[in-house]
Design an enzyme around this catalytic site. Sequence first.
Site, short mmCIF file in Angstrom:
data_model
loop_
_atom_site.label_atom_id
_atom_site.label_comp_id
_atom_site.label_asym_id
_atom_site.label_seq_id
_atom_site.Cartn_x
_atom_site.Cartn_y
_atom_site.Cartn_z
N HIS A 279 0.31 -3.62 6.36
CA HIS A 279 -0.90 -3.47 7.17
C HIS A 279 -2.14 -3.92 6.42
CE1 HIS A 279 -0.51 0.08 4.70
NE2 HIS A 279 -1.83 0.18 4.76
N SER B 101 0.70 3.80 1.81
CA SER B 101 1.06 4.28 3.15
C SER B 101 2.34 3.64 3.67
CB SER B 101 -0.06 4.01 4.15
OG SER B 101 -1.23 4.60 3.68
N HIS C 62 4.90 5.70 2.29
CA HIS C 62 4.98 6.99 2.99
C HIS C 62 5.88 6.89 4.22
CE1 HIS C 62 0.98 8.57 1.09
NE2 HIS C 62 2.02 8.81 0.34
N CYS D 210 -7.20 -2.87 3.87
CA CYS D 210 -6.89 -1.44 3.71
C CYS D 210 -7.49 -0.86 2.44
CB CYS D 210 -5.39 -1.16 3.76
SG CYS D 210 -5.07 0.60 3.58
N CYS E 149 0.85 -1.20 0.00
CA CYS E 149 0.00 0.00 0.00
C CYS E 149 0.88 1.24 0.00
CB CYS E 149 -0.89 -0.02 1.24
SG CYS E 149 -1.86 1.47 1.48
N1 COD Z 1 -3.92 14.88 -11.01
C1 COD Z 1 -4.61 13.76 -11.30
N2 COD Z 1 -4.17 12.51 -10.97
C2 COD Z 1 -2.99 12.42 -10.35
C3 COD Z 1 -2.21 13.54 -10.02
C4 COD Z 1 -2.73 14.83 -10.38
N3 COD Z 1 -2.06 15.96 -10.12
N4 COD Z 1 -1.08 13.14 -9.40
C5 COD Z 1 -1.16 11.79 -9.33
N5 COD Z 1 -2.30 11.36 -9.90
C6 COD Z 1 -2.77 9.98 -10.02
C7 COD Z 1 -1.69 8.98 -10.32
O1 COD Z 1 -1.40 8.91 -11.70
C8 COD Z 1 -2.30 7.69 -9.78
O2 COD Z 1 -3.02 6.99 -10.76
C9 COD Z 1 -3.27 8.16 -8.69
O3 COD Z 1 -3.31 9.57 -8.79
C10 COD Z 1 -2.82 7.78 -7.27
O4 COD Z 1 -2.80 6.42 -7.18
P1 COD Z 1 -1.75 5.57 -6.30
O5 COD Z 1 -1.71 4.21 -6.93
O6 COD Z 1 -0.51 6.33 -6.12
O7 COD Z 1 -2.42 5.50 -4.88
P2 COD Z 1 -3.60 4.63 -4.25
O8 COD Z 1 -4.79 4.45 -5.10
O9 COD Z 1 -3.01 3.39 -3.68
O10 COD Z 1 -4.14 5.63 -3.18
C11 COD Z 1 -3.48 5.97 -2.05
C12 COD Z 1 -3.65 7.40 -1.63
C13 COD Z 1 -2.77 8.24 -2.53
C14 COD Z 1 -5.08 7.88 -1.74
C15 COD Z 1 -3.16 7.48 -0.18
O11 COD Z 1 -3.14 8.78 0.26
C16 COD Z 1 -4.01 6.62 0.73
O12 COD Z 1 -3.78 5.43 0.83
N6 COD Z 1 -5.02 7.18 1.36
C17 COD Z 1 -5.90 6.43 2.21
C18 COD Z 1 -5.90 7.02 3.58
C19 COD Z 1 -5.96 5.99 4.62
O13 COD Z 1 -7.02 5.60 5.04
N7 COD Z 1 -4.79 5.55 5.04
C20 COD Z 1 -4.66 4.64 6.10
C21 COD Z 1 -3.74 3.52 5.86
S1 COD Z 1 -3.41 3.17 4.26
ZN ZN Z 2 -2.95 1.05 3.46
#
Ligand code: COD
Ligand code: ZN
Length: 375
Positions: A68, A49, A52, A175, A47
Amino acid sequence: MTTAGKVIKCKAAVLWELNKPFSIEEVEVAPPKANEVRIKILATGICRSDDHVINGSLVQPLPIILGHEAAGIVESIGEGVTSVKPGDKVIPLFNPQCKKCKTCKHPTGNICMENDMTAATGTLKEGTTRFTCQGKSIHHFGGTSTFSEYTVVDEFAAVKIDSSAPLEKVCLIGCGFSTGYGSAVKVAKVTPGSTCVVFGLGGVGLSVIIGCKSAGASRIIGVDINKDKFAKAKELGATECINPLDYKKPIQDVLVEMTENGVDFSFEVIGRLDTMTAAFACCNNAYGVCVIVGVPPNGQNLSINPMLILTGRTLKGAIFGGFKSNNDVPKLVSDVLAKKFKLDPLITHVSSLDKINEGFDMLRAGKSIRTVMTM
Ligand code: COD
Ligand code: ZN
């Protein structure tokens, strides 16, 4: 030969320093103390996070065993444990539900005061760790630490799931899937016939789309700067996808025009201030609801004109899709078994703990949605 009551030596991915690859190490996992559960992890997802923590934007004590989003089988239990027994299939809960604290007693609050994410100690509730490597004590992450063949969690941070659940799939309910899906069905409460926009089409954003579709939204607009993400978003329910880089105007203006004065529900699933501002501005001025799902950069603030709120918009957010984990995770697993939704499209790679660094490289390169490591 039973392992109960004994130290287990097994493989784990240890993060010794920030911005360095994981080391696959032999670790010693102590038996569970009172009110703790030792779990044999069989599948764990990678994930954002976790990344991060590696890059320092989510501050945790080092050295640490991350991970996690997982599923496994109870190996042994400590004194006083009643909710699970050896052999039970379980999902570890980074956002636990102790059912005793003020938040757990609230009808909707879901940040259990026993969670170890918000002010991380890197230990179990008792105050120490169960992992040792090269003579050093290794910290726990979010009370789960699933990048290990065995882990120990507090009883309130594990929940029994259906014995027929495919662990290599339902681990995502720990998650990413729940975070996105719940943001649509539980936090926004998407309504039938509504128009939704989802900023960010990673694994969590796609799970938001699955939620919007199952709640009956009739129009779901995906927004991403990587057009390679569009095909899967459409397969899961997006009715159209747009790339902000294709427009001269701010994307919120484009969306307001496309939707006759703004969408019913918008979701920011990226974790950037500019896209949070856009997601809020593109929802309908009188009744639009914007849900923040992405974790923002550490220590930065949004600047919002209160007029945007005064006219009737709502800005909200939630961790783990607003779900109360102990109550809702087993139900979500049952929903998968009942084929209410599929997790398969989210799993783009299946790998092993030995290949964890390659798995993170793929996530950073935008090449994977979810990598699940099986053990
Ligand atoms: N404009 C549009 N799209 C964008 C931009 C932008 N400026 N920048 C990046 N993107 C796109 C990327 O191309 C990608 O496709 C997408 O955004 C992000 O996707 P991933 O794969 O990096 O991330 P995910 O889907 O795994 O999401 C994770 C989050 C980024 C949302 C992250 O903040 C998170 O996990 N949040 C959940 C919060 C939570 O409950 N956390 C607790 C434990 S995980
Ligand atoms: Zn997570």
